[in-house]
Design a protein around this motif. Structure first.
Motif, PDB file in Angstrom:
ATOM      1  N   HIS A 221       4.484 -18.183  15.466  1.00 40.23           N
ATOM      2  CA  HIS A 221       3.665 -17.112  16.052  1.00 40.23           C
ATOM      3  C   HIS A 221       4.541 -15.879  16.311  1.00 40.23           C
ATOM      4  O   HIS A 221       4.166 -14.747  15.975  1.00 40.23           O
ATOM      5  CB  HIS A 221       3.013 -17.613  17.339  1.00 40.23           C
ATOM      6  N   GLU A 222       5.712 -16.099  16.891  1.00 29.58           N
ATOM      7  CA  GLU A 222       6.609 -14.966  17.186  1.00 29.58           C
ATOM      8  C   GLU A 222       7.119 -14.324  15.900  1.00 29.58           C
ATOM      9  O   GLU A 222       7.220 -13.095  15.802  1.00 29.58           O
ATOM     10  CB  GLU A 222       7.781 -15.426  18.060  1.00 29.58           C
ATOM     11  N   HIS A 225       4.630 -11.876  14.665  1.00 33.82           N
ATOM     12  CA  HIS A 225       4.678 -10.552  15.297  1.00 33.82           C
ATOM     13  C   HIS A 225       5.699  -9.656  14.594  1.00 33.82           C
ATOM     14  O   HIS A 225       5.472  -8.464  14.412  1.00 33.82           O
ATOM     15  CB  HIS A 225       5.078 -10.665  16.778  1.00 33.82           C
ATOM     16  N   GLU A 276      -2.367 -10.313  18.448  1.00 31.41           N
ATOM     17  CA  GLU A 276      -2.176 -11.720  18.791  1.00 31.41           C
ATOM     18  C   GLU A 276      -2.907 -12.623  17.802  1.00 31.41           C
ATOM     19  O   GLU A 276      -2.387 -13.654  17.373  1.00 31.41           O
ATOM     20  CB  GLU A 276      -2.660 -11.994  20.214  1.00 31.41           C
ATOM     21  N   HIS A 328      -2.461 -12.705  25.581  1.00 33.82           N
ATOM     22  CA  HIS A 328      -3.041 -13.330  24.400  1.00 33.82           C
ATOM     23  C   HIS A 328      -4.547 -13.551  24.576  1.00 33.82           C
ATOM     24  O   HIS A 328      -5.048 -13.534  25.693  1.00 33.82           O
ATOM     25  CB  HIS A 328      -2.335 -14.658  24.131  1.00 33.82           C
TER      26      HIS A 328
HETATM   27 ZN    ZN Z   1       1.997 -13.232  20.735  1.00 37.49          ZN
END
Ligand code: ZN
Length: 340
Positions: A221-222, A225, A276, A328
């Motif tokens: 997930h990071e 980004h 997000e 989020h």
């Molecule tokens: Zn995030």
């Protein structure tokens, strides 16, 4: 027809009283019955035509005649005169101006400028992003991070998972760097800086110690980004809009503040919900691609949610800097989405 007024000869600040007399296709200017000049009407421009302002004659040699009576209107017309007066009298034109001026401002500030900023992000030199990220990171480190107390072998294990994923996703290890910190303010958390540094807190590593695949989901997930350049985009957008506002309102000192404060902006705002979701879907797609299950992602969110709920009962949050859950979409929404 005699019209009283003032005559302003060309290239001179002097003026004299005079009378304009319309004769056939000419306007004659005289003073005490003494003819000063005469001009062909076809060469004359009417410069005002607005209510409350005298209807000034402008001659092609640069001299002017202004009637004393501001309400006097010449019996001949020119295109320019006509248009101005029609516009001024038209309610619709005024109404349109009232509606479209703010609309135009809004479009510029919130759509056009941010869009240009986002576009320019792709052309931003790598070194600028690196500097921006490292500066913001130093700030966050001072404010909210302490040296990690995680055992070396536990760090090494997570690091190894991280490296394996980078390798499988063909991502550059010199850009995507993993750091461990203990953080009372963030608790169990992870976040990504614009230039690719990803921070995992001791609290998160411990929370997911026996769920290594869930931790991988959080890391993905990071990474998402960073891949989608979310923080660079967000910073560019807010900086660009602030600069436009500063220019409009003449607050030029504000620009320096914006330039210096971009890191802080990023830290305070968190990502938008769309960002997000984009990072979530990146994580879900890559989990699948790497042979894991999207349930690992749901497990991670579930563990984080319960950790933060129990934690909130006795720890009063100093601030909400980059709080993993608060910025989020709702945890349940994300869990449901992953379990689908
Ligand atoms: Zn995030």
């Amino acid at each position: 027809m005699h019209v009283q007024g003032h005559y302003f000869p060309k290239a001179s600040s002097n003026y004299q009283q005079g009378v304009a007399n319309i004769r056939d296709t000419l306007v004659e200017i005289s003073h005490d019955d003494q003819l000063i000049s005469s001009y062909a009407i076809s060469d004359i421009t009417l410069t005002s035509g607005l209510a409350g302002l005298a209807d000034e004659l402008r001659f092609d040699d640069g001299s002017r005649f202004i009637p004393s009576d501001v309400n006097y209107r010449w019996p001949f017309k020119t295109d320019k005169h006509d248009l101005l007066e029609r516009l001024e009298k038209s309610k619709w034109a005024i109404l349109a101006a009232i509606i479209f001026t703010p609309l135009f401002m809004w479009l510029m500030l919130y759509k056009v400028v941010p869009a240009i900023a986002v576009y320019s992000v792709d052309t931003l030199p790598r070194s600028v992003v690196e500097q921006m990220g490292e500066q913001s990171f130093t700030l966050i480190e001072k404010l909210a991070l302490d040296e990690s107390e995680l055992p070396i072998d536990q760090q090494a294990k997570v690091q190894q998972h991280f490296n394996t994923m980078l390798n499988e996703l063909s991502l550059e290890p010199s850009v995507y760097r993993l750091s461990f910190y203990k953080s009372e303010s963030f608790g169990a958390n992870a976040f990504a800086m614009p230039h690719g540094r990803i921070v995992v807190t001791d609290e998160l590593a411990n929370l997911l110690a026996d769920k290594p695949d869930a931790l991988k989901a959080v890391l993905l997930h990071e990474i998402g980004h960073v891949v989608h350049q979310h923080s660079v985009r967000m910073t560019a957008q807010s900086a660009a809009s602030t600069i436009v506002l500063a220019v409009i309102f003449g607050d030029l000192e504000g620009i320096a503040e914006v330039a210096l404060g971009t890191g802080a902006t990023f830290a305070q705002q968190g990502f938008s919900r769309d960002m997000e979701r984009e990072a979530d879907s990146y994580a879900l797609i890559q989990l699948e691609h790497l042979g894991y299950s999207s349930n690992d992602f749901a497990d991670a969110i579930q563990a984080l949610q319960s950790a933060h709920t129990s934690e909130n009962e006795h720890i009063e949050k100093v601030n909400n800097l980059l709080e993993y859950l608060s910025s989020h979409p709702s945890a349940q929404e994300r869990i449901d989405n992953a379990r689908k």
